[in-house]
Design a protein around this motif. Structure first.
Motif, short mmCIF file in Angstrom:
data_model
loop_
_atom_site.label_atom_id
_atom_site.label_comp_id
_atom_site.label_asym_id
_atom_site.label_seq_id
_atom_site.Cartn_x
_atom_site.Cartn_y
_atom_site.Cartn_z
N PHE A 27 0.79 -1.22 0.00
CA PHE A 27 0.00 0.00 0.00
C PHE A 27 0.83 1.28 0.00
O PHE A 27 0.31 2.35 -0.31
N PHE A 28 2.08 1.21 0.37
CA PHE A 28 2.91 2.42 0.45
C PHE A 28 4.23 2.20 -0.27
O PHE A 28 5.19 1.72 0.33
N PRO A 29 4.34 2.55 -1.55
CA PRO A 29 3.24 3.03 -2.40
C PRO A 29 2.36 1.88 -2.84
O PRO A 29 2.80 0.73 -2.82
N PRO A 30 1.13 2.16 -3.28
CA PRO A 30 0.27 1.07 -3.75
C PRO A 30 0.85 0.42 -5.00
O PRO A 30 1.48 1.09 -5.83
N MET A 31 0.66 -0.88 -5.13
CA MET A 31 1.15 -1.61 -6.29
C MET A 31 0.53 -1.04 -7.57
O MET A 31 -0.64 -0.68 -7.59
N SER A 32 1.31 -0.97 -8.61
CA SER A 32 0.85 -0.39 -9.87
C SER A 32 0.13 -1.43 -10.72
O SER A 32 0.56 -2.59 -10.79
N PRO A 33 -0.95 -1.05 -11.41
CA PRO A 33 -1.61 -1.99 -12.33
C PRO A 33 -0.71 -2.41 -13.49
O PRO A 33 -0.95 -3.46 -14.10
N SER A 34 0.28 -1.60 -13.79
CA SER A 34 1.18 -1.92 -14.90
C SER A 34 2.37 -2.77 -14.48
O SER A 34 3.25 -3.06 -15.30
N MET A 35 2.41 -3.20 -13.23
CA MET A 35 3.52 -4.03 -12.77
C MET A 35 3.52 -5.36 -13.51
O MET A 35 2.49 -6.03 -13.59
N PRO A 36 4.66 -5.77 -14.08
CA PRO A 36 4.72 -7.05 -14.81
C PRO A 36 4.39 -8.23 -13.91
O PRO A 36 4.54 -8.18 -12.68
N VAL A 79 -11.47 -5.19 -6.71
CA VAL A 79 -12.57 -5.37 -5.76
C VAL A 79 -12.37 -4.48 -4.52
O VAL A 79 -13.34 -3.99 -3.94
N PHE A 80 -11.11 -4.25 -4.13
CA PHE A 80 -10.84 -3.42 -2.96
C PHE A 80 -11.13 -1.94 -3.22
O PHE A 80 -11.64 -1.23 -2.34
N VAL A 81 -10.84 -1.47 -4.44
CA VAL A 81 -10.92 -0.03 -4.72
C VAL A 81 -12.18 0.38 -5.48
O VAL A 81 -12.82 1.37 -5.13
N ALA A 82 -12.53 -0.37 -6.53
CA ALA A 82 -13.54 0.10 -7.47
C ALA A 82 -14.98 0.06 -6.98
O ALA A 82 -15.75 0.98 -7.31
N PRO A 83 -15.44 -0.95 -6.24
CA PRO A 83 -16.87 -0.99 -5.87
C PRO A 83 -17.21 0.03 -4.79
O PRO A 83 -17.17 -0.26 -3.59
N ALA A 138 -16.82 8.62 -5.23
CA ALA A 138 -17.46 8.11 -6.44
C ALA A 138 -16.50 7.86 -7.61
O ALA A 138 -16.62 6.83 -8.29
N PRO A 139 -15.54 8.74 -7.90
CA PRO A 139 -14.67 8.52 -9.06
C PRO A 139 -13.84 7.25 -8.97
O PRO A 139 -13.33 6.78 -10.00
N ALA A 140 -13.67 6.67 -7.78
CA ALA A 140 -12.88 5.45 -7.63
C ALA A 140 -13.46 4.29 -8.42
O ALA A 140 -12.76 3.30 -8.67
N ALA A 141 -14.71 4.40 -8.86
CA ALA A 141 -15.31 3.36 -9.70
C ALA A 141 -14.50 3.17 -10.98
O ALA A 141 -14.51 2.09 -11.58
N GLY A 142 -13.79 4.22 -11.39
CA GLY A 142 -12.98 4.14 -12.59
C GLY A 142 -11.78 3.22 -12.48
O GLY A 142 -11.15 2.90 -13.50
N ALA A 143 -11.46 2.78 -11.27
CA ALA A 143 -10.30 1.89 -11.08
C ALA A 143 -10.48 0.57 -11.82
O ALA A 143 -9.49 -0.11 -12.12
N ASP A 153 -4.12 2.68 -8.14
CA ASP A 153 -3.07 3.29 -7.32
C ASP A 153 -3.03 4.79 -7.48
O ASP A 153 -2.11 5.45 -7.00
N GLY A 154 -4.04 5.37 -8.15
CA GLY A 154 -4.03 6.79 -8.46
C GLY A 154 -4.43 7.69 -7.30
O GLY A 154 -4.97 7.24 -6.29
N ALA A 155 -4.17 8.97 -7.48
CA ALA A 155 -4.46 9.96 -6.43
C ALA A 155 -5.95 10.02 -6.12
O ALA A 155 -6.33 10.24 -4.96
N VAL A 156 -6.78 9.84 -7.11
CA VAL A 156 -8.22 9.93 -6.90
C VAL A 156 -8.80 8.62 -6.39
O VAL A 156 -9.48 8.57 -5.35
N SER A 157 -8.52 7.54 -7.11
CA SER A 157 -9.13 6.25 -6.76
C SER A 157 -8.61 5.68 -5.45
O SER A 157 -9.37 5.07 -4.68
#
Length: 246
Positions: free
Chosen positions: A42-51, A147-151, A192-197, A208-212
């Motif tokens: 979580f610090f920093p949060p894992m990136s979605p682009s991590m291989p 599931v942790f961030v988007a719903p 609300a914008p975290a749904a975009g995750a 892992d973004g500033a908003v989501s």
């Protein structure tokens, strides 16, 4: 000889039970927050682009910590619910036409707890066999984070329902201060914008973004902390109004 409890005794038991629920929710929330702070992803949060190889290496190197954190969340996370149930009880005390808003709030809170538990399980499964195929570990990691961030629909609904209930409270003595309505509305909209995750792999709306991630979680923690003090004051006032023991 049977002793019949009088109104003051019943009111005292009601306030006391709500107070226990309030403090139980806060203490459980602190434990969950500590787990959040010590979790290595979580610090920093894992990136979605991590291989996939790096994702698998993370779970392989941190398997013990991941398991410990998620088992703690599994056991303690559900105990945050009593704080929200106190909000439900107080919403039922409001001078509205029915209790429909309180019951809708209850349903949304339970739904949120269920989704939180699912995310917890996905993190655990990813760490259960860290030596499996990196692509499978990455898949489980994606499921856990999304599931942790988007719903956030249930969280937004909770806050909108509370804001509406506060606005409609027409009693001579309002249960919550009027400012609680706009506060609940703002924190709900902030999450609300975290749904975009679930759709954005990078940028502020990624998981892992500033908003989501940061705005969503910061708004949620702020809401819980503020509502704890609001509820504590409300319970003291209820005790005084009903002649109960705080």
């Amino acid at each position: 000889m049977t002793t019949v409890a009088g109104p003051a005794t019943t009111a005292s038991a009601d306030v006391r039970t709500q107070t226990i629920g309030l403090w139980t929710g806060l203490c459980a929330g602190v434990v969950v927050l500590v787990g959040f702070l010590v979790y290595p992803g979580f610090f920093p949060p894992m990136s979605p682009s991590m291989p996939a190889d790096e994702v698998a290496a993370f779970y392989r190197d941190n398997a013990t910590m991941v398991r410990a954190t998620m088992i703690t969340w599994n056991l303690v996370g559900i105990m945050v619910l009593p704080l929200f149930m106190v909000i439900v009880v107080q919403m039922k005390r409001m001078a509205t036409q029915s209790h429909v808003l309180a019951y809708c709030y209850l349903t949304a809170a339970v739904s949120g707890a269920t989704i939180f538990a699912l995310a917890d399980i996905f993190f655990l499964v990813a760490a259960f066999r860290p030596n499996r195929s990196p692509e499978l570990v990455q898949l489980l990691n994606d499921m856990a984070w999304i599931v942790f961030v988007a719903p956030v629909g249930m969280l937004v609904a909770q806050n909108l329902l509370l804001a509406l209930a506060v606005h409609l409270d027409a009693g001579p003595h309002r249960v919550f201060p009027r400012w609680v309505g706009p506060f609940a509305l703002i924190t709900g909209l902030a999450m609300a914008p975290a749904a975009g995750a679930a759709a954005f792999p990078d940028g502020p709306l990624a998981w892992d973004g500033a908003v989501s991630f940061w705005l969503r979680n910061g708004a949620f923690v702020s809401f819980v902390v503020v509502m704890f003090f609001v509820l504590r004051t409300t319970l003291r006032r209820q005790a005084a109004e009903e002649g109960a023991t705080p």
